[in-house]
Design an enzyme around this catalytic site. Structure first.
Site, PDB file in Angstrom:
ATOM      1  N   ASP A 269      37.042  -7.195  58.633  1.00  0.00           N
ATOM      2  CA  ASP A 269      36.703  -7.481  60.374  1.00  0.00           C
ATOM      3  C   ASP A 269      37.987  -7.707  61.344  1.00  0.00           C
ATOM      4  O   ASP A 269      39.065  -7.496  60.380  1.00  0.00           O
ATOM      5  CB  ASP A 269      35.874  -8.219  60.568  1.00  0.00           C
ATOM      6  CG  ASP A 269      35.471  -7.941  61.853  1.00  0.00           C
ATOM      7  OD1 ASP A 269      35.818  -7.559  62.673  1.00  0.00           O
ATOM      8  OD2 ASP A 269      33.698  -7.411  61.457  1.00  0.00           O
TER       9      ASP A 269
ATOM     10  N   HIS B 207      34.962 -10.081  67.569  1.00  0.00           N
ATOM     11  CA  HIS B 207      34.114  -8.934  66.142  1.00  0.00           C
ATOM     12  C   HIS B 207      34.047  -9.173  65.038  1.00  0.00           C
ATOM     13  O   HIS B 207      32.887  -9.989  64.646  1.00  0.00           O
ATOM     14  CB  HIS B 207      34.513  -7.442  66.289  1.00  0.00           C
ATOM     15  CG  HIS B 207      33.463  -6.885  65.905  1.00  0.00           C
ATOM     16  ND1 HIS B 207      33.631  -6.872  63.863  1.00  0.00           N
ATOM     17  CD2 HIS B 207      32.748  -5.931  66.000  1.00  0.00           C
ATOM     18  CE1 HIS B 207      32.594  -5.054  63.685  1.00  0.00           C
ATOM     19  NE2 HIS B 207      31.540  -5.108  65.248  1.00  0.00           N
TER      20      HIS B 207
ATOM     21  N   SER C 290      26.952  -3.794  63.593  1.00  0.00           N
ATOM     22  CA  SER C 290      27.781  -4.824  62.845  1.00  0.00           C
ATOM     23  C   SER C 290      26.982  -7.015  62.789  1.00  0.00           C
ATOM     24  O   SER C 290      27.739  -7.091  61.878  1.00  0.00           O
ATOM     25  CB  SER C 290      28.793  -5.093  64.002  1.00  0.00           C
ATOM     26  OG  SER C 290      29.513  -3.647  63.350  1.00  0.00           O
TER      27      SER C 290
END
Length: 407
Positions: free
Chosen positions: A166, A202, A355
């Site tokens: 990520d 994220h 996600s």
């Protein structure tokens, strides 16, 4: 004298044969060097980074999210058959950079006709959006129950490592105290070298879901490939997976909450790599994507051996953005998910997206492997699907085997 001349000639002939062989061997050893290949990919991505961040500016008629005129060719030797302006080679790949999109398209057609596996480099994006609401998801999957039960068993002694491919992790956050196994992997275009500190948010949100929903014997290994804008090129993704495949100390589970839309079907390289990762013994969880379209157009979510995760909301309805299809294996909470943030060591926030659903599945896989670390990725997938709450045949395209159930 004749014997001396003969011996000298023999030595010279042997040297002339051995020297080229040594050169070939050295070249092959260099080509198989994973770290060298990763460095070359990073360098060519940095060198030809697009001038604009706008997707419109990067638009390509035959591949809307292709990056700046670059091809990835699967080949065990250098490719020199097209008019590229730059190239790098390593492992089983050659990355070719072209002057303009027309040249790239012509080379793509030419190489495809010659039988090469070739793909246009593209941007992969993160699958999450900011939102604000209270925490609800942990109760939905019964993570608290699973955590309280597991710590009273011998399975709690088994350490499980979840890799998070990520944007890195805010490893100074209080939630990750004694949970991060390594902070040095950074193949993104931002941040410091050999430092996986998250500059997008994220990756921290994804890792936060894993930490919140598992006991502290579950560790997190960040692999930073997404930059501060939440994107990376496919070539970077390929190089990163190859580096992980070459690592003797692989994670038990890999969470991949990134991907790309690709309506043209040229997705063999990335799906093959994910399959190799699974064959090496790593259980892989993939986010289904947030486009409300069939998963067959999404990479790497369409990889059949992996666990592909859709998203549902607090009312147990599938999220309107969640991609669908026979590739969905299970669904998990994906709307307004409470998790860690990057602003401070105590920041918490909420995100929405598949996600965030994906790391719930990774957490569940960790509980399964704690109880039997020798299970294969296929067996882990069978167990997580068998425990799911069936939502009915009409919902299979969205929920797969059903809603995630850690209990």
């Amino acid at each position: 004298m004749k014997k001396i001349i003969s011996l000298t000639m023999s030595i010279l002939m042997a040297t002339s044969v051995i020297a080229p062989c040594q050169s070939v061997i050295a070249a092959e050893v260099e080509r198989r060097d994973v770290n060298r290949f990763c460095n070359l990919v990073t360098a060519i991505n940095d060198e030809y980074e697009p001038e604009s961040d706008s997707r419109d500016a990067q638009y390509n008629e035959n591949n809307p999210n292709a990056t700046e005129n670059r091809l990835i060719v699967k080949a065990k030797q250098d490719i020199k058959e097209t008019e590229s302006i730059d190239s790098v080679s390593g492992l089983d790949y050659t990355i070719l950079q072209y002057e303009d999109k027309q040249s790239m398209e012509e080379a793509y057609d030419e190489l495809s006709e010659k039988g090469y596996t070739v793909e246009k480099d593209k941007y992969l994006h993160t699958y999450a959006n900011n939102s604000d609401d209270e925490q609800w998801s942990i109760k939905s999957v019964k993570a608290d129950y699973a955590k309280s039960e597991i710590i009273n068993t011998s399975a709690y002694k088994n350490e499980i490592v979840v890799g998070v491919l990520d944007s890195g992790v805010n490893y100074n956050h209080e939630l990750f105290a004694d949970r991060i196994t390594d902070t040095t992997f950074n193949m993104s275009g931002t941040g410091s070298e050999n430092d996986c500190m998250d500059d997008n948010g994220h990756g921290t949100a994804v890792a936060g879901v894993i930490a919140l929903n598992t006991s502290d014997n579950v560790k997190i290994k960040p692999y930073k490939i997404m930059d501060n804008k939440g994107r990376c090129t496919l070539s970077t993704f390929v190089a990163a997976i190859e580096r992980i495949l070459a690592d003797k100390d692989k994670p038990d589970i890999m969470n991949i909450s990134v991907g790309a839309y690709n309506p043209f079907g040229d997705m063999d390289i990335q799906t093959e790599l994910i399959s190799k990762l699974i064959e090496s013994g790593v259980t892989v969880c993939l986010a289904a994507g947030n486009d409300n379209i069939p998963i067959k157009y999404i990479t790497p979510a369409n990889c059949e051996p992996a666990i592909t995760v859709g998203a549902y909301d607090s009312n147990h309805h599938i999220c309107s953005f969640s991609n669908y299809g026979s590739e969905v294996d299970i669904a998990a909470p994906g709307e307004k998910i409470y998790t860690a943030g990057i602003k401070t060591t105590q920041t918490y926030t909420t995100f929405s997206g598949t996600s965030l659903a994906c790391p719930f599945a990774s957490a569940a896989c960790a509980y399964i492997l704690m109880q039997n670390p020798k299970l294969s990725p296929e067996e882990v997938q069978e167990k997580i699907k068998a425990a799911a709450i069936d939502m009915g045949e009409d919902e299979d395209m969205y929920f797969g085997s059903g809603m995630l159930n850690m209990a």
